[in-house]
Design a protein around this motif. Structure first.
Motif, short mmCIF file in Angstrom:
data_model
loop_
_atom_site.label_atom_id
_atom_site.label_comp_id
_atom_site.label_asym_id
_atom_site.label_seq_id
_atom_site.Cartn_x
_atom_site.Cartn_y
_atom_site.Cartn_z
N GLU A 1 -10.34 -9.97 1.99
CA GLU A 1 -11.77 -9.66 2.03
C GLU A 1 -12.25 -9.01 0.76
O GLU A 1 -13.39 -9.27 0.30
N THR A 2 -11.44 -8.12 0.18
CA THR A 2 -11.85 -7.46 -1.05
C THR A 2 -12.02 -8.45 -2.17
O THR A 2 -13.02 -8.44 -2.91
N SER A 3 -11.06 -9.33 -2.32
CA SER A 3 -11.16 -10.36 -3.38
C SER A 3 -12.35 -11.26 -3.14
O SER A 3 -13.09 -11.59 -4.08
N ALA A 4 -12.58 -11.64 -1.88
CA ALA A 4 -13.71 -12.53 -1.57
C ALA A 4 -15.04 -11.83 -1.84
O ALA A 4 -15.99 -12.44 -2.37
N ALA A 5 -15.14 -10.56 -1.48
CA ALA A 5 -16.39 -9.82 -1.69
C ALA A 5 -16.69 -9.68 -3.19
O ALA A 5 -17.84 -9.83 -3.61
N LEU A 6 -15.65 -9.40 -3.98
CA LEU A 6 -15.85 -9.28 -5.42
C LEU A 6 -16.24 -10.62 -6.04
O LEU A 6 -17.10 -10.69 -6.94
N ASN A 7 -15.65 -11.69 -5.56
CA ASN A 7 -16.01 -13.03 -6.07
C ASN A 7 -17.44 -13.37 -5.72
O ASN A 7 -18.19 -13.95 -6.53
N ALA A 8 -17.86 -13.00 -4.51
CA ALA A 8 -19.23 -13.28 -4.09
C ALA A 8 -20.24 -12.52 -4.96
O ALA A 8 -21.27 -13.05 -5.34
N ILE A 9 -19.88 -11.27 -5.28
CA ILE A 9 -20.76 -10.48 -6.15
C ILE A 9 -20.84 -11.07 -7.55
O ILE A 9 -21.93 -11.16 -8.14
N SER A 10 -19.73 -11.52 -8.06
CA SER A 10 -19.72 -12.08 -9.42
C SER A 10 -20.51 -13.39 -9.50
O SER A 10 -21.08 -13.72 -10.53
N ARG A 11 -20.53 -14.12 -8.38
CA ARG A 11 -21.32 -15.36 -8.37
C ARG A 11 -22.82 -15.10 -8.29
O ARG A 11 -23.61 -15.93 -8.65
N GLN B 1 0.62 -5.54 8.83
CA GLN B 1 0.66 -6.64 7.87
C GLN B 1 -0.62 -7.47 7.94
O GLN B 1 -1.20 -7.82 6.91
N ALA B 2 -1.07 -7.76 9.16
CA ALA B 2 -2.31 -8.52 9.30
C ALA B 2 -3.50 -7.76 8.72
O ALA B 2 -4.38 -8.35 8.07
N LEU B 3 -3.53 -6.45 8.93
CA LEU B 3 -4.62 -5.64 8.38
C LEU B 3 -4.57 -5.62 6.86
O LEU B 3 -5.61 -5.80 6.20
N MET B 4 -3.39 -5.41 6.29
CA MET B 4 -3.28 -5.41 4.83
C MET B 4 -3.69 -6.76 4.26
O MET B 4 -4.41 -6.83 3.25
N ASP B 5 -3.24 -7.84 4.88
CA ASP B 5 -3.61 -9.18 4.40
C ASP B 5 -5.12 -9.37 4.43
O ASP B 5 -5.71 -9.91 3.49
N ALA C 1 -12.98 0.32 6.57
CA ALA C 1 -12.12 -0.43 7.49
C ALA C 1 -12.01 -1.91 7.13
O ALA C 1 -11.32 -2.65 7.81
N ASP C 2 -12.68 -2.32 6.06
CA ASP C 2 -12.58 -3.72 5.65
C ASP C 2 -12.77 -3.84 4.15
O ASP C 2 -12.94 -2.83 3.44
N GLY C 3 -12.75 -5.08 3.64
CA GLY C 3 -12.85 -5.30 2.20
C GLY C 3 -14.17 -4.86 1.61
O GLY C 3 -14.24 -4.41 0.47
N GLY D 1 0.83 -1.20 0.00
CA GLY D 1 0.00 0.00 0.00
C GLY D 1 0.86 1.25 0.00
O GLY D 1 2.05 1.19 -0.31
N LEU D 2 0.26 2.37 0.34
CA LEU D 2 1.01 3.63 0.44
C LEU D 2 0.95 4.11 1.88
O LEU D 2 -0.10 4.54 2.37
N GLY D 3 2.08 4.03 2.58
CA GLY D 3 2.16 4.56 3.93
C GLY D 3 2.23 6.08 3.90
O GLY D 3 2.80 6.65 2.97
N SER D 4 1.68 6.73 4.91
CA SER D 4 1.66 8.20 4.95
C SER D 4 2.05 8.69 6.34
O SER D 4 1.63 8.11 7.35
N PHE D 5 2.81 9.78 6.37
CA PHE D 5 3.23 10.37 7.65
C PHE D 5 2.68 11.79 7.74
O PHE D 5 2.95 12.63 6.89
N GLY D 6 1.92 12.06 8.80
CA GLY D 6 1.39 13.41 9.03
C GLY D 6 2.44 14.29 9.68
O GLY D 6 2.82 14.08 10.83
N ALA D 7 2.92 15.29 8.93
CA ALA D 7 4.07 16.08 9.39
C ALA D 7 3.69 17.48 9.83
O ALA D 7 4.56 18.33 9.99
N ASN D 8 2.41 17.75 10.08
CA ASN D 8 1.99 19.12 10.38
C ASN D 8 2.64 19.69 11.64
O ASN D 8 2.84 20.89 11.75
#
Length: 359
Positions: A349-359, A340-344, A222-224, A40-47
């Motif tokens: 979840e995103t792939s699973a949700a898209l597969n469920a929609i396609s079915r 890492q657990a969140l990204m995984d 916050a989720d897929g 993903g793209l990590g971001s740092f708030g530098a204000n």
């Protein structure tokens, strides 16, 4: 393929997932690197950082990852507001009971209440992060040209369609469309934040219909399922803040991180009592107490400095009631506690949700 979007192509990302930047000292280079290394793209708030600190942060991130990352700044084009001795004494009186409870002496007025924006920009341009993101306004034409010259991809932040159009017209490369459900500050700049409260579900498709540059959806994602919904609405990526804030790698104090996983995190409110700007945070004692002064609050960054004067002692004493516990309305969805657990989970979840929609 949901992972192949204009944002992932432009930034060389594996997934269209951007970690929301956290101001106020709760960003960390560890979290930025973990998200970027996970695709993903990590971001740092530098204000809140000085120019030297911005340089150090970029150097530290580069030592932890070779992947793209973003540095976020607040656009500050107006002079810092003045503060009379009488007003300082009045506001200090509101905080006196908290100082006593935390065992603190009342602080004296600082030379400045916030960092020098022009100096921060100079440090940002010198450091040349892959991505620079901005909130609370539009960087000047000169700043955007300087970013373009250095190959820095620029992202603006909008709370309304009009703001998104203004950012595109100014020459930003992408726009975050952030709904009122999002945690943290409401970064409105054309109208007051209270007059710019549009939900993510309504805002994202309207912005996507009106501008040609990529749209990044933010607010209670916050989720897929949230990612699939955002992409279906016309976004080319999502920005996720609260879920990453709860990860062990974030710079949020443990008392804040732990609160995000409690039932109390479902009770968030928009308030100006913490910083003088509208922010969504978990309801606590400080919010309830200070609301009676809402009509007389000094502006940002003065109120932000006053509330910040409690922060270190409150963290050390584990007193969440004195902290700005920023959180979005999607906090009730949080489960994972490492980046890492969140990204995984998001990818799965995103792939699973898209597969469920396609079915």
């Amino acid at each position: 393929m949901w992972t192949n979007t204009p944002i992932t192509k432009a930034l060389d990302l594996l997934y269209p997932v951007i970690q929301g930047p956290f101001g106020g000292g709760v960003s960390s280079t560890q979290l930025v690197a973990a998200v970027s290394n996970a695709g993903g793209l990590g971001s740092f708030g530098a204000n809140a950082l000085s120019p030297a600190q911005i340089t150090d942060v970029v150097t530290d991130i580069r030592a932890k990852t070779s992947r793209p990352f973003a540095i976020n700044l607040w656009v500050m084009t107006e002079a810092e507001p003045g503060l009379s001795a009488a007003t300082f004494e009045k506001v200090g009186g509101w905080f006196a009971p908290y100082y006593r409870e935390l065992g603190l002496e009342a602080p004296k007025p600082p030379a400045r209440f916030a960092q020098d924006y022009a100096a921060q920009i100079e440090a940002l341009l010198e450091a040349k992060p892959p991505v620079a993101s901005f909130v609370f306004g539009i960087p000047s034409k000169d700043i955007l040209q300087a970013c373009r010259k250095r190959g820095i991809f620029t992202i603006g932040t909008a709370t309304t369609v009009e703001e998104a159009e203004a950012l595109e017209e100014a020459g930003l490369d992408a726009v975050v469309a952030t709904g009122l459900e999002a945690g943290g500050h409401r970064p409105s700049f054309l109208r007051s934040a209270e007059d710019s409260l549009t939900g993510t579900l309504a805002l994202v498709p309207q912005v996507a219909d009106r501008i040609k540059i990529p749209v990044i959806a933010a607010g209670a994602i916050a989720d897929g399922r949230g990612i699939v919904a955002a992409l279906a609405l016309g976004a080319q990526a999502v920005q996720i803040g609260t879920a990453f804030l709860g990860c062990a790698e974030s710079g949020a104090p443990s008392v804040h991180r732990e609160m995000l996983f409690q039932p109390e995190a479902r009770d968030t409110q928009l308030t100006r009592v913490f910083s003088g700007r509208l922010v969504r945070a978990i309801r606590n004692r400080f919010m309830d107490d200070m609301t009676k002064h809402a009509a007389d609050l000094p502006p940002y960054p003065i109120q932000n400095w006053f509330s910040g004067s409690l922060r270190k002692a409150a963290i050390e004493q584990g007193k969440a009631d004195f902290l700005s516990l920023q959180a979005g309305q999607g906090a009730g969805l949080l489960k994972e506690r490492t980046a890492q657990a969140l990204m995984d989970k998001l990818v799965r979840e995103t792939s699973a949700a898209l597969n469920a929609i396609s079915r």
